[in-house]
Design a protein around this motif. Structure first.
Motif, PDB file in Angstrom:
ATOM      1  N   ALA A  78     -43.067  -2.971 -53.497  1.00 13.09           N
ATOM      2  CA  ALA A  78     -42.856  -4.293 -54.084  1.00 13.09           C
ATOM      3  C   ALA A  78     -41.371  -4.659 -54.085  1.00 13.09           C
ATOM      4  O   ALA A  78     -41.011  -5.814 -53.873  1.00 13.09           O
ATOM      5  CB  ALA A  78     -43.414  -4.336 -55.506  1.00 13.09           C
ATOM      6  N   SER A  79     -40.514  -3.660 -54.270  1.00 13.94           N
ATOM      7  CA  SER A  79     -39.069  -3.931 -54.279  1.00 13.94           C
ATOM      8  C   SER A  79     -38.411  -3.675 -52.926  1.00 13.94           C
ATOM      9  O   SER A  79     -37.296  -4.127 -52.691  1.00 13.94           O
ATOM     10  CB  SER A  79     -38.378  -3.092 -55.357  1.00 13.94           C
ATOM     11  N   ARG A  80     -39.080  -2.935 -52.048  1.00  8.39           N
ATOM     12  CA  ARG A  80     -38.532  -2.643 -50.706  1.00  8.39           C
ATOM     13  C   ARG A  80     -39.635  -2.809 -49.661  1.00  8.39           C
ATOM     14  O   ARG A  80     -40.104  -1.833 -49.075  1.00  8.39           O
ATOM     15  CB  ARG A  80     -37.977  -1.218 -50.672  1.00  8.39           C
ATOM     16  N   PRO A  81     -40.053  -4.054 -49.379  1.00  6.21           N
ATOM     17  CA  PRO A  81     -41.211  -4.271 -48.506  1.00  6.21           C
ATOM     18  C   PRO A  81     -41.012  -3.869 -47.051  1.00  6.21           C
ATOM     19  O   PRO A  81     -41.995  -3.719 -46.325  1.00  6.21           O
ATOM     20  CB  PRO A  81     -41.468  -5.779 -48.629  1.00  6.21           C
ATOM     21  N   ASP A  82     -39.779  -3.670 -46.614  1.00  4.59           N
ATOM     22  CA  ASP A  82     -39.521  -3.301 -45.219  1.00  4.59           C
ATOM     23  C   ASP A  82     -39.026  -1.872 -45.075  1.00  4.59           C
ATOM     24  O   ASP A  82     -38.416  -1.529 -44.063  1.00  4.59           O
ATOM     25  CB  ASP A  82     -38.505  -4.264 -44.597  1.00  4.59           C
ATOM     26  N   ASP A  83     -39.296  -1.026 -46.031  1.00  2.00           N
ATOM     27  CA  ASP A  83     -38.868   0.370 -45.982  1.00  2.00           C
ATOM     28  C   ASP A  83     -39.874   1.164 -45.150  1.00  2.00           C
ATOM     29  O   ASP A  83     -41.001   1.420 -45.581  1.00  2.00           O
ATOM     30  CB  ASP A  83     -38.773   0.939 -47.398  1.00  2.00           C
ATOM     31  N   ALA A  84     -39.465   1.541 -43.940  1.00  2.00           N
ATOM     32  CA  ALA A  84     -40.371   2.230 -43.012  1.00  2.00           C
ATOM     33  C   ALA A  84     -40.912   3.530 -43.599  1.00  2.00           C
ATOM     34  O   ALA A  84     -42.086   3.864 -43.392  1.00  2.00           O
ATOM     35  CB  ALA A  84     -39.654   2.502 -41.689  1.00  2.00           C
TER      36      ALA A  84
END
Length: 144
Positions: A78-84
């Protein structure tokens, strides 16, 4: 002068010894690279992003607590939507939940969602070996 230069030239090999790696080095380096590609837990780039969430996620995965793992990763995303690193781990967790699911429609929905997460993970980090691994596994499950 010429005698000294000639003796120096004869005493040194044409190829410097330091530039030739010892026998077996290539195999060791290849094995290390393979381990990095295969082992999901080797993550030098991941640890700089969110070590506490990643460590907790890996602990939950090793404990086979896939529902709790999915919940933890959804919250973190929710806070880092693009964290692979978070995306492929959630995809992996959903795959494990799908494997345990008896109902075919629910199983298919979990695998499709997991594949979408793996696709987002690859878009976020094309060089991430676990992203490629889980994308391939999930693509095989979907049958696309």
């Amino acid at each position: 002068c010429d005698g000294i230069a000639a003796s120096l030239a004869l005493s040194q090999p044409l190829v410097a010894r330091a530039s030739v790696p010892p026998r077996g080095t290539g195999l060791a380096v290849g094995a290390a690279l393979l381990a990095l590609a295969v082992n999901d837990h080797v993550r030098p780039a991941d640890s700089a992003k969110a070590p506490s969430v990643i460590d907790e996620a890996d602990t939950l995965f090793e404990a086979n607590s896939f529902a709790a793992l999915a919940s933890l990763l959804r919250t973190a995303l929710a806070s880092r939507p693009d964290d692979a690193a978070l995306l492929w781990r959630l995809g992996r967790a959903l795959k494990k939940l799908a494997d345990a699911e008896k109902a075919a429609p629910a199983k298919q929905a979990l695998v499709v969602e997991a594949l979408e997460l793996a696709d987002r993970a690859l878009a976020a980090d094309e060089a991430c070996a676990p992203c490629h691994k889980w994308y391939a596994i999930l693509l095989s499950d979907v049958g696309a």
